[in-house]
Scaffold this motif. Structure first.
Motif, mmCIF file in Angstrom:
data_model
loop_
_atom_site.group_PDB
_atom_site.id
_atom_site.type_symbol
_atom_site.label_atom_id
_atom_site.label_comp_id
_atom_site.label_asym_id
_atom_site.label_seq_id
_atom_site.Cartn_x
_atom_site.Cartn_y
_atom_site.Cartn_z
ATOM 1 N N LYS A 36 34.077 82.120 -2.084
ATOM 2 C CA LYS A 36 33.130 80.780 -1.397
ATOM 3 C C LYS A 36 33.600 80.562 0.075
ATOM 4 O O LYS A 36 32.832 80.300 0.947
ATOM 5 N N THR A 37 35.034 80.622 0.471
ATOM 6 C CA THR A 37 35.535 80.697 1.667
ATOM 7 C C THR A 37 34.881 81.786 2.541
ATOM 8 O O THR A 37 34.189 81.309 3.753
ATOM 9 N N GLU A 38 34.619 82.930 2.077
ATOM 10 C CA GLU A 38 33.971 83.801 2.958
ATOM 11 C C GLU A 38 32.761 83.542 3.022
ATOM 12 O O GLU A 38 32.003 83.794 4.230
ATOM 13 N N ALA A 39 31.967 83.315 2.132
ATOM 14 C CA ALA A 39 30.392 82.820 2.236
ATOM 15 C C ALA A 39 30.274 81.530 2.988
ATOM 16 O O ALA A 39 29.378 81.657 4.162
ATOM 17 N N GLU A 40 31.290 80.646 2.990
ATOM 18 C CA GLU A 40 31.155 79.504 3.924
ATOM 19 C C GLU A 40 31.217 79.957 5.374
ATOM 20 O O GLU A 40 30.701 79.634 6.043
ATOM 21 N N ALA A 41 32.301 80.936 5.711
ATOM 22 C CA ALA A 41 32.312 81.350 6.977
ATOM 23 C C ALA A 41 31.340 82.094 7.536
ATOM 24 O O ALA A 41 30.784 82.009 8.456
ATOM 25 N N GLU A 42 30.516 83.072 6.790
ATOM 26 C CA GLU A 42 29.522 83.818 7.007
ATOM 27 C C GLU A 42 28.363 82.833 7.376
ATOM 28 O O GLU A 42 27.544 82.938 8.388
ATOM 29 N N ALA A 43 28.090 81.642 6.432
ATOM 30 C CA ALA A 43 27.277 80.902 6.506
ATOM 31 C C ALA A 43 27.266 79.917 7.886
ATOM 32 O O ALA A 43 26.445 79.771 8.662
ATOM 33 N N TYR A 44 28.428 79.691 8.194
ATOM 34 C CA TYR A 44 28.993 78.989 9.513
ATOM 35 C C TYR A 44 28.543 79.925 10.520
ATOM 36 O O TYR A 44 27.991 79.492 11.565
ATOM 37 N N ARG A 45 28.898 81.182 10.591
ATOM 38 C CA ARG A 45 28.493 82.074 11.605
ATOM 39 C C ARG A 45 27.263 82.242 11.900
ATOM 40 O O ARG A 45 26.525 82.057 12.907
ATOM 41 N N ILE A 46 26.498 82.373 10.693
ATOM 42 C CA ILE A 46 24.806 82.520 10.804
ATOM 43 C C ILE A 46 24.413 80.972 11.489
ATOM 44 O O ILE A 46 23.431 81.110 12.237
ATOM 45 N N ASP A 47 24.637 80.028 10.934
ATOM 46 C CA ASP A 47 24.457 78.550 11.719
ATOM 47 C C ASP A 47 24.802 78.603 13.257
ATOM 48 O O ASP A 47 23.862 78.196 13.905
ATOM 49 N N GLN A 48 25.801 79.103 13.328
ATOM 50 C CA GLN A 48 26.111 78.856 14.833
ATOM 51 C C GLN A 48 25.488 79.833 15.804
ATOM 52 O O GLN A 48 24.977 79.944 16.734
ATOM 53 N N LEU A 49 25.163 81.130 15.111
ATOM 54 C CA LEU A 49 24.020 82.058 15.818
ATOM 55 C C LEU A 49 22.738 81.371 15.856
ATOM 56 O O LEU A 49 22.328 81.823 17.187
ATOM 57 N N GLN A 50 22.332 80.925 14.680
ATOM 58 C CA GLN A 50 20.886 80.549 15.009
ATOM 59 C C GLN A 50 20.856 79.291 15.994
ATOM 60 O O GLN A 50 19.910 79.290 16.609
ATOM 61 N N ALA A 51 22.027 78.644 15.907
ATOM 62 C CA ALA A 51 21.883 77.482 16.906
ATOM 63 C C ALA A 51 21.695 78.034 18.474
ATOM 64 O O ALA A 51 21.235 77.474 19.269
#
Length: 288
Positions: free
Chosen positions: A216-231
């Motif tokens: 869960k933590t890894e998925a959240e971290a990946e989701a956060y990275r993708i969100d930051q990249l998309q932003a």
């Protein structure tokens, strides 16, 4: 001389007439062998030869009834012994109504005890000493009054089963103890297995939860990275994307494969890529 003899005879007569009844005693005076009266403690005068004084103690006496056998309701033989305290309440009844009042009292107590225990099972009798004492005291009550005796206290000292019954009881007790020990051991082992299984299950659950938490933590971290990249990409200009494309084409052109497929809108930017420029020039010459 005769006077002295007479005085001596008179003194001897007076002495024979005087009797002393001790403290806490009564005196029974018999005239010619027949009871005539009862006297209290102190000095008593009797007629010599004709009368006789019998002393009866009113003090409390201890007595022990030796061991004897009794059969219980379930035909088990037990041995019992008693101690008691009694005192004389009527000296006339005690001395004249029975040839041996104490023995008669003892037999009376024995008979009532046999009757009480004879109506009880062995286990009930062995565990009810206090109750038997109480019943025995109530049973004899005033019955000993006919002997001029009152029983102040009666107590059963012991109730013992026969040797054969005692051995059987010991075997049963040993078997019961071994059974209880075996049950407790089995329960302990079962409890140990239960606790061990529970500990293993808890460990597996904890490990699974930890892994799930890590995923869960890894998925959240990946989701956060993708969100930051998309932003970040959302804020980037078109020129930035074109430059990135050109850099990618340059890197691809350096490799062994020099065939690149691109969108026609990007053809004007391909001149900066060596392999693409070469292909473009050769295609132009052929067309000329």
């Amino acid at each position: 001389m005769k006077f002295i003899i007479i005085v001596v005879l008179i003194l001897l007569l007076l002495c024979s007439m005087c009797r002393v009844v001790p403290q806490n005693n009564e005196g029974l005076i018999e005239t010619l062998g027949k009871y005539s009266r009862t006297v209290k403690a102190g000095l008593v005068l009797i007629i010599p030869v004709i009368q006789r004084l019998r002393k009866v103690s009113l003090a409390m006496f201890p007595a022990e009834i030796s061991k004897y056998s009794i059969i219980t309701k379930d035909n088990a033989e037990i041995t019992t012994s008693l101690t008691l305290n009694y005192l004389v309440t009527d000296s006339y009844k005690y001395f004249y109504n029975n040839t041996d009042s104490v023995k008669s009292m003892v037999e009376l107590i024995r008979g009532h005890l046999r009757d009480i225990i004879g109506r009880m099972d062995l286990n009930d009798a062995l565990g009810s000493t206090s109750s038997i004492n109480s019943q025995l005291s109530d049973a004899i009550g005033d019955l000993t009054d006919i002997y001029g005796i009152r029983v102040v206290r009666v107590n059963i000292d012991e109730l013992l089963p026969s040797t054969e019954i005692q051995k059987a009881m010991d075997k049963q007790l040993t078997a019961d103890r071994e059974k209880i020990a075996a049950i407790e051991k089995a329960e302990g082992e079962a409890k140990n297995i239960e606790l061990t299984t529970k500990a293993k299950n808890d460990a597996l659950i904890a490990t699974a939860k930890a892994k799930a938490e890590a995923v869960k933590t890894e998925a959240e971290a990946e989701a956060y990275r993708i969100d930051q990249l998309q932003a970040s990409l959302a804020k980037a200009s078109d020129g930035y994307f074109k430059n990135q494309s050109l850099d990618s084409f340059n890197n691809l052109a350096k490799g062994p494969n020099n065939l690149i497929v691109v969108n026609k809108d990007d053809l004007t930017n391909l001149g900066s890529i060596p392999a693409t420029a070469k292909i473009w020039h050769e295609a132009t010459k052929d067309n000329e």
